[in-house]
Design a protein around this motif. Structure first.
Motif, PDB file in Angstrom:
ATOM      1  N   LEU C  53      35.390  46.724  65.361  1.00  0.00           N
ATOM      2  CA  LEU C  53      36.502  45.497  65.034  1.00  0.00           C
ATOM      3  C   LEU C  53      37.607  46.086  65.430  1.00  0.00           C
ATOM      4  O   LEU C  53      37.907  47.270  64.747  1.00  0.00           O
ATOM      5  N   HIS C  54      38.431  45.669  66.378  1.00  0.00           N
ATOM      6  CA  HIS C  54      39.772  46.145  66.790  1.00  0.00           C
ATOM      7  C   HIS C  54      40.760  46.092  65.550  1.00  0.00           C
ATOM      8  O   HIS C  54      40.708  45.307  64.843  1.00  0.00           O
ATOM      9  N   ALA C  55      41.611  47.285  65.471  1.00  0.00           N
ATOM     10  CA  ALA C  55      42.689  47.239  64.525  1.00  0.00           C
ATOM     11  C   ALA C  55      43.395  45.960  64.116  1.00  0.00           C
ATOM     12  O   ALA C  55      43.859  45.414  63.273  1.00  0.00           O
ATOM     13  N   ALA C  56      43.629  45.141  65.476  1.00  0.00           N
ATOM     14  CA  ALA C  56      44.503  44.021  65.490  1.00  0.00           C
ATOM     15  C   ALA C  56      43.842  42.877  64.747  1.00  0.00           C
ATOM     16  O   ALA C  56      44.385  42.210  64.102  1.00  0.00           O
ATOM     17  N   MET C  57      42.530  42.863  64.643  1.00  0.00           N
ATOM     18  CA  MET C  57      41.638  41.925  64.146  1.00  0.00           C
ATOM     19  C   MET C  57      41.398  42.277  62.479  1.00  0.00           C
ATOM     20  O   MET C  57      41.456  41.542  61.688  1.00  0.00           O
ATOM     21  N   ILE C  58      41.488  43.534  62.162  1.00  0.00           N
ATOM     22  CA  ILE C  58      41.431  44.314  60.869  1.00  0.00           C
ATOM     23  C   ILE C  58      42.792  43.646  60.159  1.00  0.00           C
ATOM     24  O   ILE C  58      42.621  42.944  59.085  1.00  0.00           O
ATOM     25  N   GLY C  59      43.682  43.921  60.677  1.00  0.00           N
ATOM     26  CA  GLY C  59      45.075  43.513  60.170  1.00  0.00           C
ATOM     27  C   GLY C  59      45.467  42.110  60.428  1.00  0.00           C
ATOM     28  O   GLY C  59      45.885  41.348  59.292  1.00  0.00           O
ATOM     29  N   GLY C  60      44.843  41.418  61.330  1.00  0.00           N
ATOM     30  CA  GLY C  60      44.864  39.930  61.391  1.00  0.00           C
ATOM     31  C   GLY C  60      44.095  39.241  60.223  1.00  0.00           C
ATOM     32  O   GLY C  60      44.677  38.270  59.814  1.00  0.00           O
ATOM     33  N   MET C  61      43.002  39.694  60.049  1.00  0.00           N
ATOM     34  CA  MET C  61      41.921  39.153  58.952  1.00  0.00           C
ATOM     35  C   MET C  61      42.716  39.227  57.565  1.00  0.00           C
ATOM     36  O   MET C  61      42.922  38.342  56.644  1.00  0.00           O
ATOM     37  N   ILE C  62      43.226  40.495  57.506  1.00  0.00           N
ATOM     38  CA  ILE C  62      43.941  40.641  56.093  1.00  0.00           C
ATOM     39  C   ILE C  62      45.319  39.856  56.059  1.00  0.00           C
ATOM     40  O   ILE C  62      45.378  39.189  54.947  1.00  0.00           O
ATOM     41  N   ASP C  63      46.072  39.792  56.970  1.00  0.00           N
ATOM     42  CA  ASP C  63      47.177  38.806  56.913  1.00  0.00           C
ATOM     43  C   ASP C  63      46.946  37.619  56.643  1.00  0.00           C
ATOM     44  O   ASP C  63      47.448  36.782  55.860  1.00  0.00           O
ATOM     45  N   THR C  64      45.808  36.941  57.299  1.00  0.00           N
ATOM     46  CA  THR C  64      45.641  35.619  57.344  1.00  0.00           C
ATOM     47  C   THR C  64      44.936  35.030  55.841  1.00  0.00           C
ATOM     48  O   THR C  64      45.312  34.234  55.565  1.00  0.00           O
ATOM     49  N   ALA C  65      44.002  36.050  55.476  1.00  0.00           N
ATOM     50  CA  ALA C  65      43.544  35.771  54.254  1.00  0.00           C
ATOM     51  C   ALA C  65      44.597  35.811  53.110  1.00  0.00           C
ATOM     52  O   ALA C  65      44.617  34.866  52.341  1.00  0.00           O
ATOM     53  N   CYS C  66      45.534  36.814  53.123  1.00  0.00           N
ATOM     54  CA  CYS C  66      46.317  37.045  52.113  1.00  0.00           C
ATOM     55  C   CYS C  66      47.481  35.723  52.538  1.00  0.00           C
ATOM     56  O   CYS C  66      48.066  34.883  51.298  1.00  0.00           O
ATOM     57  N   GLY C  67      47.936  35.292  53.354  1.00  0.00           N
ATOM     58  CA  GLY C  67      48.792  34.084  53.724  1.00  0.00           C
ATOM     59  C   GLY C  67      47.928  32.804  53.216  1.00  0.00           C
ATOM     60  O   GLY C  67      48.544  31.994  52.465  1.00  0.00           O
TER      61      GLY C  67
END
Lengths: 159, 159, 159, 159
Positions: C53-67
């Motif tokens: 999984l691309h780092a963009a998606m790792i960070g994107g999932m973490i950012d989105t779930a936290c949001g």
């Protein structure tokens, strides 16, 4: 596996060799199996403008507790990244940092800590933090990665 | 706009009111226009196991320099996030932190700092860091965001 | 207090309005009371060089779930800081991010998330992260702090 | 030392092998001597709720640009920590990330990046970030540090 009690004693002895730790008054409450607890009684000279615990001490407690937690699994380590979230003013009679290793890799150890202010019988979460630590292997690996320092390799490996 | 010289003096006076800053020996070299420079002469009791500058002091210098840089633009601020990269062992005769504001928003101020070790005539980059600070507005906004503290609102606003 | 089921539905509807979320295939598993769970089935075009999984998606999932976790307590928020620790290669049949609010302040919300890779019946922790979010208040406060944008204030407040 | 032009071509070829990079439309503008520049034209499906660039893409551009900058000095690397500050809404016709290596250690590479939104003839700073990367050495070191993955060691080393 080192027995838990002697591990705590070993970490406390290690802490006593750090001049700043001795000045600050860090007490090693516990250290074993990837976890560590560090206590610091409040003193006025640990404070910032408003008399709260200084950010240096907040970060220092988180860094030190994470380092001790990592030490119980990976031996001597070197902190390479420290991240701290200040959630609330750090005012209390004493402070406790509780750290645990999230992942002990061969190249990097990831640890997390929570910092609580003790006020009477209550604990208040005032900060959280993450630290990345690099295990210091034996032999040629014992020097810090980027160690263009005036001090010796042997010293550097003991950081 | 406050004149640069008196801004530096004002920041130095502010720093002197923080007990930890006074103990550490932080010297405010410069502070104006979103920038600040902080100096710390080496002393043995600032050290960790190997005699390098303790991570608490590395983070503390970065936090303090960023806070002073933010203060020159936004007045009193409260650090909410501190991130530090330790690039090399922090060994030197003195240390200098240079901070600058990257973005001074109404709700958050973003600042960046570099920490150098001075060895003879040379400067060596030993750490970098980022700090997010919250401006403390007047009136109802003057208390910390999460301020369930034993100390007063007036004190909290001065952190 | 909104009922938990309709909160999840509301967050899922919100997610569907974000074009990137729709492309990625984010599924809102749960969202209530300062917590959120987000699922992403694996697809080849979410991958980096080695098929993880691309780092963009790792960070994107973490950012989105936290949001989403922050949204359940504080309404519309704006991420200002994202910090991600990559603990292990993110390889799996699907990924789940579980986020919780650590502190919901008036000015800043602090959230933490863990990202797991699902492989058969097992979950493997592959990343952790922290996000700082700024609540978007009503009225004059509704615009982003630093919003010198080509788009309108109304749009900005919905970020 | 590889000649700069062929280094850029090599990095562009590497980027093309990552499915997510190809989907996103990352363009390798430059990559040499510890620096890299990455461009991304705006498309609606890269957006979040308000039509700004999604945080996944902000973090993804910073991570990718830092990885390419590190690659020019240290070969294949693995990101272990990503930190992003979102300074302003990311709205523009295109986005450019400029990364540079701050310290290329043997165990860890520290890189920093700035992300700009292009609007007409102007560049606007919208985010900054830091990435810590672990060089993937040859032989026994070629597998990721924590690589309990379903995929092969050879694949992992190419991340």
């Amino acid at each position: 596996m080192v027995e838990a009690h002697s591990m705590r004693d070993g970490v406390a002895a290690l802490s006593a060799t750090a001049a700043f730790n001795a000045w600050a008054g860090f007490e090693v409450v516990d250290a074993a199996d990837g976890r560590a607890e560090l206590k610091l009684p409040w003193r006025a000279d640990l404070g910032q403008y408003a008399g709260f615990l200084h950010a240096a001490m907040i970060g220092g407690m988180i860094d030190t507790a994470c380092g001790f937690a990592a030490f119980t699994l990976s031996g001597r380590v070197l902190a390479s990244h420290i991240s701290v979230n200040c959630l609330a003013p750090a005012a209390g009679d004493a402070f406790v940092a509780r750290a645990r290793v999230v992942k002990a890799g061969r190249r990097q150890v990831f640890a997390h800590a929570e910092l609580f202010a003790l006020r009477g019988d209550e604990e208040h979460l005032v900060a959280t933090g993450d630290v990345i630590l690099v295990p210091l292997a034996s032999g040629a690996d014992a020097a810090p990665a980027n160690g263009d320092t005036a001090r010796s390799r042997a010293d550097a490996s003991a950081r």
